[in-house]
Design an enzyme around this catalytic site. Sequence first.
Site, PDB file in Angstrom:
ATOM      1  CD  GLU A 177     -51.685   4.717 -20.504  1.00  0.00           C
ATOM      2  OE1 GLU A 177     -52.057   3.772 -19.803  1.00  0.00           O
ATOM      3  OE2 GLU A 177     -50.494   4.959 -20.724  1.00  0.00           O
ATOM      4  CE  LYS A 219     -50.128   6.470 -17.679  1.00  0.00           C
ATOM      5  NZ  LYS A 219     -49.606   5.614 -16.627  1.00  0.00           N
TER       6      LYS A 219
HETATM    7  C1  5MM Z   1     -46.077   0.576 -16.369  1.00  0.00           C
HETATM    8  O1  5MM Z   1     -46.448   0.138 -17.683  1.00  0.00           O
HETATM    9  C2  5MM Z   1     -47.858   0.104 -17.936  1.00  0.00           C
HETATM   10  C3  5MM Z   1     -48.304  -1.243 -18.400  1.00  0.00           C
HETATM   11  O2  5MM Z   1     -47.751  -1.507 -19.662  1.00  0.00           O
HETATM   12  P1  5MM Z   1     -47.964  -2.931 -20.390  1.00  0.00           P
HETATM   13  O3  5MM Z   1     -49.412  -3.194 -20.488  1.00  0.00           O
HETATM   14  O4  5MM Z   1     -47.320  -2.685 -21.732  1.00  0.00           O
HETATM   15  O5  5MM Z   1     -47.237  -3.945 -19.626  1.00  0.00           O
HETATM   16  C4  5MM Z   1     -48.188   1.217 -18.978  1.00  0.00           C
HETATM   17  O6  5MM Z   1     -49.538   1.238 -19.329  1.00  0.00           O
HETATM   18  C5  5MM Z   1     -47.822   2.506 -18.361  1.00  0.00           C
HETATM   19  O7  5MM Z   1     -48.684   2.780 -17.277  1.00  0.00           O
HETATM   20  C6  5MM Z   1     -47.924   3.670 -19.331  1.00  0.00           C
HETATM   21  O8  5MM Z   1     -47.441   3.337 -20.604  1.00  0.00           O
HETATM   22  C7  5MM Z   1     -47.085   4.798 -18.784  1.00  0.00           C
HETATM   23  O9  5MM Z   1     -45.786   4.340 -18.526  1.00  0.00           O
HETATM   24  P2  5MM Z   1     -44.565   5.153 -19.084  1.00  0.00           P
HETATM   25  O10 5MM Z   1     -43.373   4.277 -18.846  1.00  0.00           O
HETATM   26  O11 5MM Z   1     -44.849   5.391 -20.544  1.00  0.00           O
HETATM   27  O12 5MM Z   1     -44.539   6.427 -18.276  1.00  0.00           O
END
Ligand code: 5MM
Length: 340
Positions: A177, A219
């Site tokens: 990602e 991703k």
């Molecule tokens: C769910 O959030 C994931 C973990 O984030 P942190 O490491 O900041 O706590 C994050 O990686 C998430 O999987 C991705 O950003 C995609 O989430 P969104 O909300 O952008 O769809």
Amino acid sequence: MDSTKLVKTAHAMVAEGKGILAIDESHGTIKKRFDSIGVESSEDNRRAYRQMLLTTPDLGRHISGAILFDETLRQSTDQGVRFTKVMADAGVMAGIKVDKGAHDLAGCEHEKVTEGLDGLRERLTEYAELGARFAKWRAVITIGESIPSGACIESNAHALARYAALCQEAGLVPMVEPEVLMNGEHSLDECFEVTEATLRSLFHHLYEHNVLLEGTILKASMVVSGDRAANRASVQEVAEATVQCLLNSVPASLAGVVFLSGGQSDEEATAHLDAMNRLGQFPWPLSFSYGRALQAPSLKVWGENISANVAAAQKLLAHRARMNGLAAMGQYDATEEQAA
Ligand code: 5MM
């Protein structure tokens, strides 16, 4: 490396009409989400929230897998059933976030590099034993004045490749990602340029590290205008730019692409995915791995009464999963939003 198993898992993650539920918020991020609904971020509240999400009836219909945080992978339901068992029974594969977060990149002001490679081989072995089938690592690229730097793109791509190779060695499908953040005043074209450079660097490093692309999932962030841009691109423009950017930089052998929502509203994220899938057939399935865009309506309703609103919150998650499942096939109909 068991290539057959990796390829099978990767294809199952992007099976037709299915996508990934991202609930791997680290402690800092889940606290922010809970603060927004006035719920304390205690271990038991986090467990109760994730239990609500993971026990949603028929979750496996449109959700092929869920990305968990370390704590969740080890937790159980009120009845003492491990979440991994609940998920396996529902046909939902367990994924695990294995990065240790984005940290300041020395020498490069305002830029981050994701850490977590130390001890990763051992952690992956344990995660596989606990039932994880895939893993996720998120890198963060910021667009701003004179950034991103080549050093930021290169160091993150290199770390992603090292992580991906270790995952495959452990029998886990790597979800790579590289998120280009939406924050800023940048145009759609600037986002296109940065996303393309990031993806080209990523696939160069994956190739150098002998990562099997047929057993890897990307991703990706969509190519969008910055959230403070003067003229924000339309749904159709975002769809066309994102698909063109992927075609320019992603090898056809990759198993699949799933998108993050990155701060888009839930319905906007669904509309973008649907518009992309209506553009035609591509070398890889295009699906979703949303965090906020899948959880937002459920989180809000659950927060209003965390014991009484479980079924209502689950209904909202099931609805968003269905809308995105349709969007992954280019069959979303916005009028169905009222059915929630
Ligand atoms: C769910 O959030 C994931 C973990 O984030 P942190 O490491 O900041 O706590 C994050 O990686 C998430 O999987 C991705 O950003 C995609 O989430 P969104 O909300 O952008 O769809």
